[in-house]
Design an enzyme around this catalytic site. Sequence first.
Site, short mmCIF file in Angstrom:
data_model
loop_
_atom_site.label_atom_id
_atom_site.label_comp_id
_atom_site.label_asym_id
_atom_site.label_seq_id
_atom_site.Cartn_x
_atom_site.Cartn_y
_atom_site.Cartn_z
N TYR A 128 -65.18 -15.19 4.85
CA TYR A 128 -66.09 -14.75 5.90
C TYR A 128 -65.40 -14.14 7.12
O TYR A 128 -66.04 -13.46 7.91
CB TYR A 128 -66.97 -15.93 6.35
CG TYR A 128 -67.88 -16.38 5.25
CD1 TYR A 128 -69.07 -15.71 4.98
CD2 TYR A 128 -67.53 -17.45 4.43
CE1 TYR A 128 -69.88 -16.10 3.94
CE2 TYR A 128 -68.35 -17.84 3.37
CZ TYR A 128 -69.53 -17.16 3.13
OH TYR A 128 -70.33 -17.54 2.10
N GLY A 160 -59.95 -12.23 22.47
CA GLY A 160 -61.00 -11.50 23.18
C GLY A 160 -61.00 -11.68 24.67
O GLY A 160 -61.91 -11.19 25.35
N TYR A 176 -61.06 -17.09 4.58
CA TYR A 176 -60.96 -15.76 3.97
C TYR A 176 -62.31 -15.15 3.61
O TYR A 176 -62.54 -13.95 3.84
CB TYR A 176 -60.08 -15.87 2.72
CG TYR A 176 -60.07 -14.66 1.81
CD1 TYR A 176 -59.27 -13.57 2.10
CD2 TYR A 176 -60.86 -14.62 0.66
CE1 TYR A 176 -59.24 -12.47 1.26
CE2 TYR A 176 -60.85 -13.52 -0.18
CZ TYR A 176 -60.04 -12.45 0.13
OH TYR A 176 -60.02 -11.36 -0.70
N THR A 224 -65.84 -17.77 12.65
CA THR A 224 -65.24 -18.92 11.99
C THR A 224 -64.34 -19.76 12.89
O THR A 224 -63.63 -20.64 12.41
CB THR A 224 -64.44 -18.48 10.75
OG1 THR A 224 -63.39 -17.60 11.15
CG2 THR A 224 -65.35 -17.77 9.75
N LEU A 251 -58.78 -10.45 26.75
CA LEU A 251 -58.19 -9.28 27.40
C LEU A 251 -58.85 -7.98 26.97
O LEU A 251 -58.66 -6.96 27.62
CB LEU A 251 -56.69 -9.21 27.11
CG LEU A 251 -55.86 -10.44 27.52
CD1 LEU A 251 -54.40 -10.24 27.12
CD2 LEU A 251 -55.97 -10.71 29.01
N TYR A 264 -50.69 -30.01 9.27
CA TYR A 264 -52.14 -29.84 9.29
C TYR A 264 -52.78 -31.20 8.99
O TYR A 264 -52.64 -31.72 7.88
CB TYR A 264 -52.55 -28.81 8.25
CG TYR A 264 -53.98 -28.34 8.32
CD1 TYR A 264 -54.29 -27.14 8.95
CD2 TYR A 264 -55.02 -29.08 7.76
CE1 TYR A 264 -55.60 -26.69 9.01
CE2 TYR A 264 -56.32 -28.64 7.83
CZ TYR A 264 -56.62 -27.44 8.45
OH TYR A 264 -57.91 -26.98 8.51
N GLY A 271 -66.11 -12.91 12.32
CA GLY A 271 -66.74 -13.71 11.28
C GLY A 271 -67.37 -14.99 11.82
O GLY A 271 -68.06 -15.70 11.08
#
Length: 508
Positions: free
Chosen positions: A201, A262, A199, A134, A264, A428, A132
């Site tokens: 995208y 991405g 969520y 993101t 591996l 956060y 996506g």
Amino acid sequence: MSESAEERWAGWGDPAAAVSLPPSIAALLEALGVRPAAPSVDVADVRVPESRLPDEVRQALAAVVGAANVLTGPEARARHGGGKSTADLVRQRAGDAAGAPDAVIYPGGHDEVVAVLRACTERRIAVVPFGGGTSVVGGVGPSLSGRPRIALDLRRLDRLVELDEVSRTATFEAGVRAPRAEEILAARGFTLGHVPQSYEYASLGGFAATRSSGQASAGYGRFDDMVVALTVATPVGTVHTGRAPASAAGPDLRQLFLGSEGALGVVTSLTVRLRPQPVSRRYEGWRFESFEAGALAVRRLAQDGPRPAVVRLSDEYESALGPAAGGCLLVLGYDDGTDADAVLAADGGTALGPEPGQRWAAERFAAPYLRDALLDAGAYAETLETAAFWSRLPALYAQVRAALLDSLDRALVLCHISHVYETGASLYFTVVVAQGDDPVGAWQRAKARASDAILAAGGTISHHHGVGTEHRDWYAREIGPLGVDALRAVKAVLDPQGIMNPEVLIPD
């Protein structure tokens, strides 16, 4: 393959969903010294470097996926040159597409992905899997190696492979977007229950590759809890992991690829466990005198129950922007289940009724659009997140907040807990500050200070955003030199030419 215009250039999501800043926020920005920003450069006016992909390579890739699915035009490449961090958006707004890939490839299935990786390995072409788009930690960002690079966009891998109602599992191709997956499952009476802020995208493969965590994680678990099997294409072949609900047959190889971003290989399909659609869904708000008092109540719910699906506690600064009227706002969401009123009241909470929770649920996907409006106004708005055991959480909160405030001039620093476990929770942070002359550099310096504070206080460098390039050096410190060597050894076996997303996750 044609490019969809559904997503805003240099911003988030649907351009029609853009928001304006309310007067109260505009006044706050003035107090922070924010001045209007320069207008964003339109994508049609962005200068993209010439593609370095040799014609021979382009033809070889076209032979695999079809010529229509190999794009080298400027807009397709510009749109695949970064993710959705504020730093990415600032560069895009300025028309900086120097990091654009040399081509965008759209494979149509697992075998085509394997063939693309084989062709790129033979020619040492870097490959960046793209779901996506993101990522907010440089997971799909520009290459620094100087070698040609393709973006491997998985949107054509968009099918439901199997739905096993007896076992309550579903197998999807990795490019299926989250709303489409939920639509398919709802028609059969099921849900994943995974609803992160991205969520609308993000793709299922991206959720697996980054260990995503959704807003209802207290009830449904993290995405890596949901994954029971993976099929992964690597430059040297295919790996299948997960053949039973549990196994003692050696280490679980799923854990190599969950969170691997991405580096591996490429997740091409995944099997996930399902839950029945809830009969009822409701939200409510509670007020606590302090963040400390609210965290104590949240810990009791996480450890002793009853545990709602959504648990979100804002600190005093974040709560001041909402309806809590002083103190801290706790939002709870229930998918069926028993309410926690008795526990919360015993711990000093004051019930605020359904309105605060319903407001949060209605606006939970609006934050990225608000960030766009802040950028337009001249503010720099960014986030970072971490997690720690309950005993370490107060010091982690204090030290990270202090590092951010000490590093930035007149910054607004907000925080909330949104993912809880028996043993700990996430933090956060959201930061708003004037852009200034060097907004990206100023944020990078502040985030480095905050990242140092995270490790010093016993937190993890990322709870759910992933590692990418932004957290890579701190991740190496977190796992230690031997851990890094182990990852390098795995990469050497699965990706001997080092073509897979070469600058994320694993330090050089």
